[in-house]
Motif scaffolding. Structure first.
Motif, PDB file in Angstrom:
ATOM      1  N   TRP A  94      70.112 -34.893   7.077  1.00 28.25           N
ATOM      2  CA  TRP A  94      69.428 -34.334   5.913  1.00 28.25           C
ATOM      3  C   TRP A  94      70.080 -33.011   5.518  1.00 28.25           C
ATOM      4  O   TRP A  94      70.533 -32.253   6.377  1.00 28.25           O
ATOM      5  N   TRP A 109      61.211 -32.172  -1.697  1.00 29.58           N
ATOM      6  CA  TRP A 109      62.062 -32.872  -0.748  1.00 29.58           C
ATOM      7  C   TRP A 109      61.298 -33.118   0.545  1.00 29.58           C
ATOM      8  O   TRP A 109      60.525 -32.283   0.988  1.00 29.58           O
ATOM      9  N   GLN A 416      67.894 -41.835  -5.507  1.00 39.45           N
ATOM     10  CA  GLN A 416      66.562 -41.690  -4.915  1.00 39.45           C
ATOM     11  C   GLN A 416      66.103 -42.973  -4.254  1.00 39.45           C
ATOM     12  O   GLN A 416      65.547 -42.955  -3.153  1.00 39.45           O
ATOM     13  N   SER A 419      67.534 -43.358  -0.994  1.00 39.23           N
ATOM     14  CA  SER A 419      67.100 -42.382   0.011  1.00 39.23           C
ATOM     15  C   SER A 419      65.826 -42.814   0.737  1.00 39.23           C
ATOM     16  O   SER A 419      65.445 -42.197   1.731  1.00 39.23           O
ATOM     17  N   ASP A 424      67.473 -37.307   2.755  1.00 44.51           N
ATOM     18  CA  ASP A 424      67.308 -36.584   1.489  1.00 44.51           C
ATOM     19  C   ASP A 424      66.382 -37.285   0.492  1.00 44.51           C
ATOM     20  O   ASP A 424      66.601 -37.255  -0.722  1.00 44.51           O
ATOM     21  N   GLU A 425      65.319 -37.862   0.988  1.00 47.43           N
ATOM     22  CA  GLU A 425      64.273 -38.429   0.142  1.00 47.43           C
ATOM     23  C   GLU A 425      63.620 -37.299  -0.651  1.00 47.43           C
ATOM     24  O   GLU A 425      63.305 -36.245  -0.110  1.00 47.43           O
TER      25      GLU A 425
END
Length: 448
Positions: A94, A109, A416, A419, A424-425
């Motif tokens: 991340w 985040w 996104q 992710s 890194d969602e």
């Protein structure tokens, strides 16, 4: 755009608060931190006091919640679903703390922002705001928040059992799944409001080879690991036949007006040109290829516990997503046929057939309600049905409801979407607020 140090909308700060509590589910229940789930439920009650004060609450599973909001009628109940647990972050790189809830570049985040605490907050904030205005929904509204979705747990099944015991047959169920997806298909600029009208079955297989083992200094040919490797390669080289299910045909038909000129006639005649469109999907990349066939992903491998010991048993875990029209029985037969080695055992660890197909035309009042609210809140988006690739808790609700839909009302880029379950969602602040508006409008538009 709200940023650090400014007054944040309540939904945003609530999402940050929930993300900071690491409610990670593990298949081994002993590894799951029950205290984290206790803290999350306390935080949820603090963030949304009216939801907890005015709605009837039933606990399901260890930490699942089932709320009932009395409407003017109970004839056509709506169920809004989400889940409180998240997947682990170990082994992922991340760029910032996955449990910080940090706001960066206009987004929150952290693990769970998209899957699925964003939906939890979106639903609760929408209901809280309506309760503040003493709104009475036209129909009963149920909120079902599972606590073990990520490990295929039982909380959702228990919620279904409660509803069945009370004689509740939902009119519409809405769970996570689709999105307002940008970059969803090559050449399509308009975002797609994709609504999952079915979902692939989730099945786990184990490929296992047993042998004599021994010292690594005297290896025999075709030992367990070699046979297993050959089986995996054969399976990878022989996917199941591709096809275009009805929801994907309808998706293409709706995209025709938005497609590049050379593709418009092809999309518009999707029903008659299924073979050609199937080839287009397979060529466009893994995300679209998965829309056309059952997929196999080798996810776990196990062999010898030491470098100088030959494995007596070699195992591979295979996660299968079973396409609408295929069956688990057919999948197992395919695997055995292409592996073509009696020494390779094919064991079914978890059995999951594709979900039933929900109504997906504008003539159906339930699907039409979702279409209208998507168009109202996201006027640039093209509402369309699709086949959900992943598994959701809502698959259990198909036993008591014929209209089960998978749609998270948030704008998501391709990055996104990739992710989810990865590093890194993050969920955009404005996207979260749009999602709150969508849930609110859905409740306000319930038929009388």
């Amino acid at each position: 755009m709200p940023g650090e140090g400014s007054a944040l909308p309540h939904a945003v700060s609530a999402l940050q608060a929930l993300v900071r509590i690491p409610t990670v589910s593990h298949r081994d229940a002993a590894r799951t931190d029950a205290g984290a789930f206790d803290r999350l439920l306390d935080e949820l009650a603090a963030q949304f006091p009216l939801v907890h004060a005015r709605l009837e609450l039933t606990r399901v599973g260890t930490h699942g919640l089932l709320f009932r909001w009395d409407g003017a009628s109970d004839a056509q109940p709506l169920v809004l679903m989400a889940h409180l647990d998240v997947v682990p972050v170990e082994g992922q790189q991340w760029s910032r703390d996955p449990f910080s809830g940090e706001i960066h570049d206009g987004a929150v985040w952290g693990r769970g922002t998209l899957d699925d605490k964003g939906c939890v907050v979106g639903i609760c904030q929408a209901v809280e705001s309506l309760l503040e205005q003493d709104h009475v929904p036209a129909q009963d509204v149920w909120l079902s928040f599972g606590c073990d979705e990520e490990v295929s747990g039982t909380a959702a099944q228990e919620a279904v059992a409660v509803l069945r015991e009370r004689g509740v047959r939902p009119w519409v169920v809405v769970d996570e799944g689709g999105a307002i997806a940008t970059e969803a298909f090559p050449g399509i600029r308009a975002p797609l409001g994709v609504v999952g009208v079915t979902e692939k079955g989730t099945t786990d297989l184990e490929l296992r080879v047993d042998g004599a083992g021994g010292h690594a200094s005297t290896p025999a040919r075709h030992g367990p690991t070699a046979r297993l490797a050959r089986a995996i390669t054969r399976l990878d080289d022989a996917p199941m036949p591709a096809s275009l299910p009805a929801p994907t045909v309808e998706l293409f038909r709706r995209l025709a007006a938005h497609a590049p000129l050379p593709l418009r006639p092809l999309f518009a005649r999707a029903e008659r040109l299924r073979p050609a469109l199937t080839r287009v999907l397979l060529a466009a990349g893994p995300e679209t290829a998965a829309m056309a066939r059952t997929t196999f992903a080798v996810t776990t491998l196990a062999g010898s516990p030491a470098l100088n010991v030959i494995a007596t048993t070699a195992r591979a875990g295979v996660n299968v997503r079973v396409m609408l029209g295929d069956t688990v029985e057919g999948v197992v037969a395919h695997v055995r046929r292409v592996v073509a080695d009696d020494a390779v055992q094919v064991n079914v660890l978890e059995h999951g057939e594709p979900s039933p197909l929900s109504p997906m035309t504008s003539e159906d009042p339930g699907f039409a309600l979702l279409e209208r609210t998507i168009t109202e809140v996201f006027p640039d988006a093209v509402p369309t049905p699709y086949v959900m690739m992943a598994a959701t808790d809502s698959r259990h609700f198909t036993a008591i409801c014929e209209r089960v839909y998978r749609f998270a009302p948030f704008r998501m880029t391709r990055a996104q979407r990739q992710s989810i379950h990865a590093a890194d969602e993050h969920l955009g602040v404005e996207a979260l607020l749009e999602g709150v508006r969508w849930y609110r409008r859905l409740v306000e538009e319930l038929p009388r």
